[in-house]
Design a protein around this motif. Structure first.
Motif, PDB file in Angstrom:
ATOM      1  N   HIS A  92      -4.791  -6.850  -7.223  1.00  0.00           N
ATOM      2  CA  HIS A  92      -5.803  -6.288  -8.126  1.00  0.00           C
ATOM      3  C   HIS A  92      -5.544  -4.819  -8.399  1.00  0.00           C
ATOM      4  N   TYR A  93      -5.175  -4.072  -7.373  1.00  0.00           N
ATOM      5  CA  TYR A  93      -4.853  -2.658  -7.578  1.00  0.00           C
ATOM      6  C   TYR A  93      -3.667  -2.491  -8.524  1.00  0.00           C
ATOM      7  N   ASP A  94      -2.643  -3.300  -8.331  1.00  0.00           N
ATOM      8  CA  ASP A  94      -1.426  -3.137  -9.124  1.00  0.00           C
ATOM      9  C   ASP A  94      -1.607  -3.554 -10.580  1.00  0.00           C
ATOM     10  N   LEU A  95      -2.554  -4.439 -10.849  1.00  0.00           N
ATOM     11  CA  LEU A  95      -2.736  -4.924 -12.220  1.00  0.00           C
ATOM     12  C   LEU A  95      -3.799  -4.156 -12.993  1.00  0.00           C
TER      13      LEU A  95
ATOM     14  N   GLY B 180       0.808  -1.210   0.000  1.00  0.00           N
ATOM     15  CA  GLY B 180       0.000   0.000   0.000  1.00  0.00           C
ATOM     16  C   GLY B 180       0.842   1.262   0.000  1.00  0.00           C
ATOM     17  N   GLY B 181       1.932   1.258   0.780  1.00  0.00           N
ATOM     18  CA  GLY B 181       2.818   2.417   0.768  1.00  0.00           C
ATOM     19  C   GLY B 181       3.510   2.615  -0.563  1.00  0.00           C
ATOM     20  N   ALA B 182       3.818   1.511  -1.262  1.00  0.00           N
ATOM     21  CA  ALA B 182       4.431   1.639  -2.593  1.00  0.00           C
ATOM     22  C   ALA B 182       3.486   2.324  -3.570  1.00  0.00           C
ATOM     23  N   ARG B 183       2.218   2.032  -3.429  1.00  0.00           N
ATOM     24  CA  ARG B 183       1.240   2.701  -4.294  1.00  0.00           C
ATOM     25  C   ARG B 183       1.167   4.186  -3.988  1.00  0.00           C
ATOM     26  N   TRP B 184       1.229   4.539  -2.744  1.00  0.00           N
ATOM     27  CA  TRP B 184       1.211   5.950  -2.335  1.00  0.00           C
ATOM     28  C   TRP B 184       2.436   6.672  -2.906  1.00  0.00           C
ATOM     29  N   GLY B 185       3.615   6.038  -2.732  1.00  0.00           N
ATOM     30  CA  GLY B 185       4.822   6.679  -3.254  1.00  0.00           C
ATOM     31  C   GLY B 185       4.855   6.749  -4.770  1.00  0.00           C
ATOM     32  N   PHE B 186       4.195   5.819  -5.452  1.00  0.00           N
ATOM     33  CA  PHE B 186       4.163   5.851  -6.912  1.00  0.00           C
ATOM     34  C   PHE B 186       3.368   7.033  -7.442  1.00  0.00           C
ATOM     35  N   ALA B 187       2.406   7.518  -6.668  1.00  0.00           N
ATOM     36  CA  ALA B 187       1.556   8.609  -7.131  1.00  0.00           C
ATOM     37  C   ALA B 187       2.084   9.987  -6.760  1.00  0.00           C
ATOM     38  N   LEU B 188       3.106  10.075  -5.916  1.00  0.00           N
ATOM     39  CA  LEU B 188       3.562  11.387  -5.452  1.00  0.00           C
ATOM     40  C   LEU B 188       4.446  12.150  -6.436  1.00  0.00           C
ATOM     41  N   PRO B 189       5.413  11.544  -7.134  1.00  0.00           N
ATOM     42  CA  PRO B 189       6.272  12.328  -8.021  1.00  0.00           C
ATOM     43  C   PRO B 189       5.487  13.013  -9.134  1.00  0.00           C
ATOM     44  N   GLU B 190       5.950  14.194  -9.531  1.00  0.00           N
ATOM     45  CA  GLU B 190       5.265  14.944 -10.581  1.00  0.00           C
ATOM     46  C   GLU B 190       5.350  14.254 -11.940  1.00  0.00           C
ATOM     47  N   SER B 191       6.422  13.510 -12.171  1.00  0.00           N
ATOM     48  CA  SER B 191       6.583  12.819 -13.456  1.00  0.00           C
ATOM     49  C   SER B 191       5.866  11.475 -13.509  1.00  0.00           C
ATOM     50  N   SER B 192       5.209  11.080 -12.435  1.00  0.00           N
ATOM     51  CA  SER B 192       4.547   9.777 -12.405  1.00  0.00           C
ATOM     52  C   SER B 192       3.251   9.815 -13.223  1.00  0.00           C
TER      53      SER B 192
END
Length: 254
Positions: free
Chosen positions: A210-213, A153-165
């Protein structure tokens, strides 16, 4: 008398030509022309002119009728565009698209990911070899699985934070990243009984996968393939522990 008869014949021909409906000329489809059945056109498209002065008036009228009955279309021909075939959905088509990119990921991610399966596999293998169920090992396995669910869950949060994501820090991405952590917390609250705790962890792993796929935008192909392999192995390891809880006798490891 002869001139009167000729004039009467010309008048009758004019009435006949005027009353007769025009016929479509399919040989001139490019121009879309409609001509009379008695049009005086030769194969070269020129009007036939007779040298008989008595028929000049009739020929002139036929030429006028030809021009009157022609239809010219100035609109350009528009070809109907065919619908382009849509590419097949890549949401859960892992075997065709993502699994072949598994070994293209970074080496540290692959090594650390597969090394993270050791705490999942080791307790299950040890209990299967000794044919005994150890509650301490089962609790350690469930606690490690809960921490992994919270980490996903934290990896998903960090994936959405960068501006280039490609993922934006909106309600969908951030709220869904909190759900696995809540499931892991609930699993630890039910740690007194291994069955509901392990079941809650298995649910958390399934929701995270499921979220990741399927939750757009998704991770790279190599990471989705790695997540699938790791989640499947973790699922069967926890399932094996639950089965041994009912078939093998309980023994204390310490």
């Amino acid at each position: 008398m002869l001139s009167v008869a000729l004039r009467s014949t010309i008048a009758l021909q004019e009435v006949f030509l005027w009353a007769r409906p025009p016929q479509r000329c399919w040989t001139s489809a490019l121009r879309g022309a409609s001509v009379s059945s008695s049009s005086l056109l030769d194969y070269s498209g020129q009007t036939k002119l007779s040298f008989n002065p008595l028929l000049q008036k009739t020929q002139s009228y036929n030429a006028f009728s030809l021009i009157r009955n022609q239809h010219f279309h100035s609109s350009a021909v528009r070809l109907k565009k065919r619908a382009q075939p849509q590419p097949p959905s890549r949401e859960l088509d892992l075997v065709r698209y993502d699994m072949k990119h598994l070994w293209k990921g970074p080496k540290p991610a692959l090594y650390l990911g597969f090394a993270g399966l050791i705490p999942f596999i080791s307790p299950t293998l040890l209990m299967a070899v000794t044919e005994s169920y150890y509650p301490q090992l089962a609790y350690a396995q469930v606690a490690y699985a809960a921490s992994i669910v919270s980490f996903l869950g934290g990896a998903r949060w960090g994936f959405a934070l960068p501006e280039s994501s490609p993922a934006k820090p909106d309600w969908i991405n951030l709220a869904n990243s909190v759900v696995p952590s809540l499931l892991a917390w609930m699993a630890m609250l039910m740690s007194d009984s291994i069955v509901p705790a392990a079941s809650m962890v298995i649910i958390g792993l399934g929701i995270s996968l499921h979220y990741d796929l399927s939750l757009l935008p998704t991770y790279p192909s190599w990471f989705k393939a790695l997540r699938t392999v790791l989640s499947i192995v973790a699922f069967f390891s926890l399932l094996g522990t639950l089965l041994m809880n009912g078939f093998y006798p309980n023994k204390d490891f310490f």
